[in-house]
Design a protein around this motif. Sequence first.
Motif, PDB file in Angstrom:
ATOM      1  N   ILE A  51     -86.932 -38.512 -89.450  1.00 61.45           N
ATOM      2  CA  ILE A  51     -87.954 -37.934 -88.304  1.00 61.45           C
ATOM      3  C   ILE A  51     -87.106 -36.762 -87.625  1.00 61.45           C
ATOM      4  N   MET A  52     -85.861 -37.164 -87.287  1.00 58.62           N
ATOM      5  CA  MET A  52     -84.886 -36.008 -86.653  1.00 58.62           C
ATOM      6  C   MET A  52     -84.636 -35.114 -87.613  1.00 58.62           C
ATOM      7  N   ALA A  53     -84.723 -35.241 -88.923  1.00 58.90           N
ATOM      8  CA  ALA A  53     -84.329 -34.133 -89.789  1.00 58.90           C
ATOM      9  C   ALA A  53     -85.436 -33.108 -89.819  1.00 58.90           C
ATOM     10  N   ARG A  54     -86.673 -33.793 -89.922  1.00 56.84           N
ATOM     11  CA  ARG A  54     -87.848 -32.832 -89.891  1.00 56.84           C
ATOM     12  C   ARG A  54     -87.881 -31.964 -88.642  1.00 56.84           C
ATOM     13  N   GLY A  55     -87.697 -32.649 -87.247  1.00 54.45           N
ATOM     14  CA  GLY A  55     -87.768 -31.968 -86.328  1.00 54.45           C
ATOM     15  C   GLY A  55     -86.730 -31.085 -85.942  1.00 54.45           C
ATOM     16  N   SER A  56     -85.543 -31.243 -86.356  1.00 57.91           N
ATOM     17  CA  SER A  56     -84.467 -30.208 -86.205  1.00 57.91           C
ATOM     18  C   SER A  56     -84.728 -28.997 -86.980  1.00 57.91           C
ATOM     19  N   ALA A  67     -78.702 -32.712 -92.102  1.00 55.07           N
ATOM     20  CA  ALA A  67     -77.985 -31.217 -92.172  1.00 55.07           C
ATOM     21  C   ALA A  67     -78.603 -30.482 -93.248  1.00 55.07           C
ATOM     22  N   LEU A  68     -78.748 -31.052 -94.240  1.00 58.29           N
ATOM     23  CA  LEU A  68     -79.107 -30.476 -95.574  1.00 58.29           C
ATOM     24  C   LEU A  68     -80.607 -29.739 -95.331  1.00 58.29           C
ATOM     25  N   ASP A  69     -81.465 -30.691 -94.766  1.00 57.74           N
ATOM     26  CA  ASP A  69     -82.771 -30.175 -94.489  1.00 57.74           C
ATOM     27  C   ASP A  69     -82.829 -29.119 -93.358  1.00 57.74           C
ATOM     28  N   LEU A  70     -81.938 -29.137 -92.325  1.00 57.59           N
ATOM     29  CA  LEU A  70     -82.000 -28.059 -91.234  1.00 57.59           C
ATOM     30  C   LEU A  70     -81.481 -26.864 -92.067  1.00 57.59           C
ATOM     31  N   CYS A  71     -80.491 -26.957 -92.741  1.00 58.20           N
ATOM     32  CA  CYS A  71     -79.778 -25.577 -93.328  1.00 58.20           C
ATOM     33  C   CYS A  71     -80.926 -25.126 -94.284  1.00 58.20           C
ATOM     34  N   GLN A  72     -81.812 -26.015 -95.102  1.00 59.06           N
ATOM     35  CA  GLN A  72     -82.657 -25.308 -96.245  1.00 59.06           C
ATOM     36  C   GLN A  72     -83.768 -24.562 -95.448  1.00 59.06           C
ATOM     37  N   ALA A  73     -84.089 -24.898 -93.956  1.00 53.59           N
ATOM     38  CA  ALA A  73     -84.954 -24.372 -93.291  1.00 53.59           C
ATOM     39  C   ALA A  73     -84.929 -22.960 -93.014  1.00 53.59           C
ATOM     40  N   ALA A 105     -87.604 -27.913 -88.038  1.00 47.67           N
ATOM     41  CA  ALA A 105     -88.515 -27.010 -87.472  1.00 47.67           C
ATOM     42  C   ALA A 105     -88.181 -26.308 -86.420  1.00 47.67           C
ATOM     43  N   LEU A 106     -87.367 -26.992 -85.221  1.00 49.01           N
ATOM     44  CA  LEU A 106     -87.065 -26.753 -84.424  1.00 49.01           C
ATOM     45  C   LEU A 106     -86.017 -25.428 -84.444  1.00 49.01           C
ATOM     46  N   ALA A 107     -85.011 -25.634 -85.178  1.00 43.70           N
ATOM     47  CA  ALA A 107     -83.991 -24.564 -85.593  1.00 43.70           C
ATOM     48  C   ALA A 107     -84.623 -23.207 -86.047  1.00 43.70           C
ATOM     49  N   LEU A 108     -85.502 -23.445 -87.090  1.00 39.05           N
ATOM     50  CA  LEU A 108     -86.173 -22.092 -87.496  1.00 39.05           C
ATOM     51  C   LEU A 108     -86.824 -21.460 -86.563  1.00 39.05           C
ATOM     52  N   ARG A 109     -87.662 -22.226 -85.654  1.00 38.98           N
ATOM     53  CA  ARG A 109     -88.327 -21.329 -84.518  1.00 38.98           C
ATOM     54  C   ARG A 109     -87.338 -20.701 -83.684  1.00 38.98           C
ATOM     55  N   LEU A 110     -86.409 -21.339 -83.313  1.00 35.92           N
ATOM     56  CA  LEU A 110     -85.246 -20.879 -82.292  1.00 35.92           C
ATOM     57  C   LEU A 110     -84.470 -19.628 -82.913  1.00 35.92           C
ATOM     58  N   TYR A 111     -84.350 -19.749 -84.305  1.00 32.65           N
ATOM     59  CA  TYR A 111     -83.757 -18.718 -84.805  1.00 32.65           C
ATOM     60  C   TYR A 111     -84.664 -17.031 -84.905  1.00 32.65           C
ATOM     61  N   ARG A 112     -85.896 -17.761 -85.416  1.00 33.66           N
ATOM     62  CA  ARG A 112     -86.900 -16.542 -85.250  1.00 33.66           C
ATOM     63  C   ARG A 112     -87.070 -16.053 -83.852  1.00 33.66           C
ATOM     64  N   GLU A 113     -86.976 -16.721 -82.638  1.00 36.67           N
ATOM     65  CA  GLU A 113     -86.767 -16.175 -81.529  1.00 36.67           C
ATOM     66  C   GLU A 113     -85.602 -15.384 -80.953  1.00 36.67           C
ATOM     67  N   HIS A 160     -85.342 -35.817 -77.697  1.00 34.88           N
ATOM     68  CA  HIS A 160     -86.779 -35.817 -77.508  1.00 34.88           C
ATOM     69  C   HIS A 160     -87.657 -34.631 -78.220  1.00 34.88           C
ATOM     70  N   GLN A 161     -87.026 -33.650 -77.632  1.00 35.31           N
ATOM     71  CA  GLN A 161     -87.373 -32.096 -78.067  1.00 35.31           C
ATOM     72  C   GLN A 161     -87.455 -32.173 -79.714  1.00 35.31           C
ATOM     73  N   VAL A 162     -86.517 -32.518 -80.316  1.00 35.73           N
ATOM     74  CA  VAL A 162     -86.217 -32.398 -81.743  1.00 35.73           C
ATOM     75  C   VAL A 162     -87.498 -33.439 -82.316  1.00 35.73           C
ATOM     76  N   ALA A 163     -87.687 -34.797 -82.018  1.00 36.56           N
ATOM     77  CA  ALA A 163     -88.296 -35.349 -82.639  1.00 36.56           C
ATOM     78  C   ALA A 163     -90.047 -34.963 -82.415  1.00 36.56           C
ATOM     79  N   GLU A 164     -90.097 -34.321 -81.243  1.00 35.66           N
ATOM     80  CA  GLU A 164     -91.473 -33.970 -81.090  1.00 35.66           C
ATOM     81  C   GLU A 164     -91.654 -32.521 -81.939  1.00 35.66           C
ATOM     82  N   ALA A 165     -90.795 -31.788 -82.224  1.00 43.48           N
ATOM     83  CA  ALA A 165     -90.714 -30.635 -83.048  1.00 43.48           C
ATOM     84  C   ALA A 165     -91.076 -31.057 -84.304  1.00 43.48           C
TER      85      ALA A 165
END
Length: 410
Positions: free
Chosen positions: A78-83, A111-117, A85-93, A53-58
Motif C-alpha cells: 500500500i505504501m509502495a503504491r502511494g509513495s 523503493a523499487l516501485d517508487l523509483c520505477q515511477a 504515485a505521490l512522488a511522481l506527482r511532486l516531481y511533475r510539480e 497518511h498522505q502516502v497511503a491516500e495517494a
Amino acid sequence: MSDKTILVVGTYDTKDDELNYIADVIRGQGGGVKTMDISVLGDPSAPCDYSKHQVAEAGGSSIQAAIDSGDENTAMQIMARGSAALALRLYREGVFDGLIVLGGTMGTDAALDLCQALPLGVPKYVVSTVSFSPLIPPERLPADVQMILWAGGLYGLNAICKASLSQAAGAVLGAARAVEAPDFTKPLIGMTSFGKTVLRYMVGLKPALEARGFEVAVFHATGMGGRAFESLAAEGAFAAVLDFAPQELGNHIMGSSISAGPDRMTHAGASATPQMVSIGCYDLVDFIGWQDVPSTLAGQEVHAHNRLLSSVMMTPEQRREMARAMCRKLSAAQGPVTLLLPLQGGNEWDRPGGPLHDAAGLAAFCDEIRAQCPDNVTLLELEAHINDPAFTERVLAEFDHWVSSGVITP
C-alpha cells in the motif's frame, strides 16, 4: 536558498536517525530537503513534509487499511503504491530534483516501485542492506537507478554506516546538480545493438540519421539497456525505433537471468511508435560467464565473450521458438512495423567460416519467420548479412520512405 532539492524517503518510525542524518548531510552541502514517511505503525520524531497518511491516500488507501490488513507485506505494498504515485506527482510539480530512499528488504521493495515511477534522468539513489543482491530481480530495477550498500546499518548510526549514508547523500545531490536531463528538441531514434566486434550497423546508421536531423540513442542489449529502451518507448519518447538486437527476448524465453523482462519488444508497438526490427544476435543466449551453463542449455556450443558474459548457440528448434516469439510480440503493434531479414546472418561470428556459423539453424529461423510473420508486419528479405553495407543502405532507404510518406516527422 538551496540550488537543488532532494526527496528523502523511508520508514521514519524505525529509521528516523539515519534518515535525518542523510537530510543533514544534504543540507550541509547546500541542498534542500523534502521528507516522505512510508512507515505504517509508528511516527517520526518530527513531522515529515509528506506524512504516511498522505502516502497511503495517494495510493487509494489509508493507514488504517494497512494496519487492518494484519500483514506487513500487504501494508508495505500500500505504501509502495502511494509513495510512487505521490512522488511522481511532486516531481511533475517541480517539488524535488532527486530522490534517495533508505531501507532494508521492506524499504527496498517499496523503493523499487517508487523509483520505477519516475522518468529516466531523475537522479534515484537507494541505500539498502540488500544492494546488489540476487534478491532483486533485474526486471524490477529502474534503468538508471543507483544503489549503495547500507553496510553496518541495520540498527542505528555508527561510523561504518555513516560512510555509506554520507556518500549516498552527496552522490544524489551531486547528480541533481550535474544531470543534463533528456532534451527532446530533436526527434529521437532508439536503436538496440551490441559492440562493434559483433554488430556494426550503428557505425554507418548513426551519422546518416543525424545528418537527416535526428538524434540517435544506441542501447546495449544486455538486460538493463533493453529495460531503458523499453522504458523510453513506453513514454513515447522515440520518433521511431530500430530494434535490431532482439537477443534479450531470446534470453528471457530461454530462462537467462540477463533479461530485459517479459515486456521486451512490446512498448514501441503499444505506443504506436514506428518500428524497424531485425535479427542481431537472435541465435545466441547470453548467460553469466562466471556461472555454470544453465542445465536447460547443457551440451550446446558456448562462446565466452569475456569473464562476465558467455553465449550459448541456439539449436534450430530454439531458433524457431525465437522466431515465433518475435512474431507474437510484433503482431500486437499499433504502429507500422518493418521486419528486415538478412538471409546471410545476424552477427559477425555466424558468417561462413566463422566460429558460430550454422546454415541449418539460420534457415530454420528464416523459414519460421516467413511462416509466422503477422499481417501487420512488412517483411523485407535481404540477400545480405546484417553487418554488410547493403543492410544499412536498405534501412536508410526504408527510413527515408517513412519520412517522405509522413510516418516519421523530422
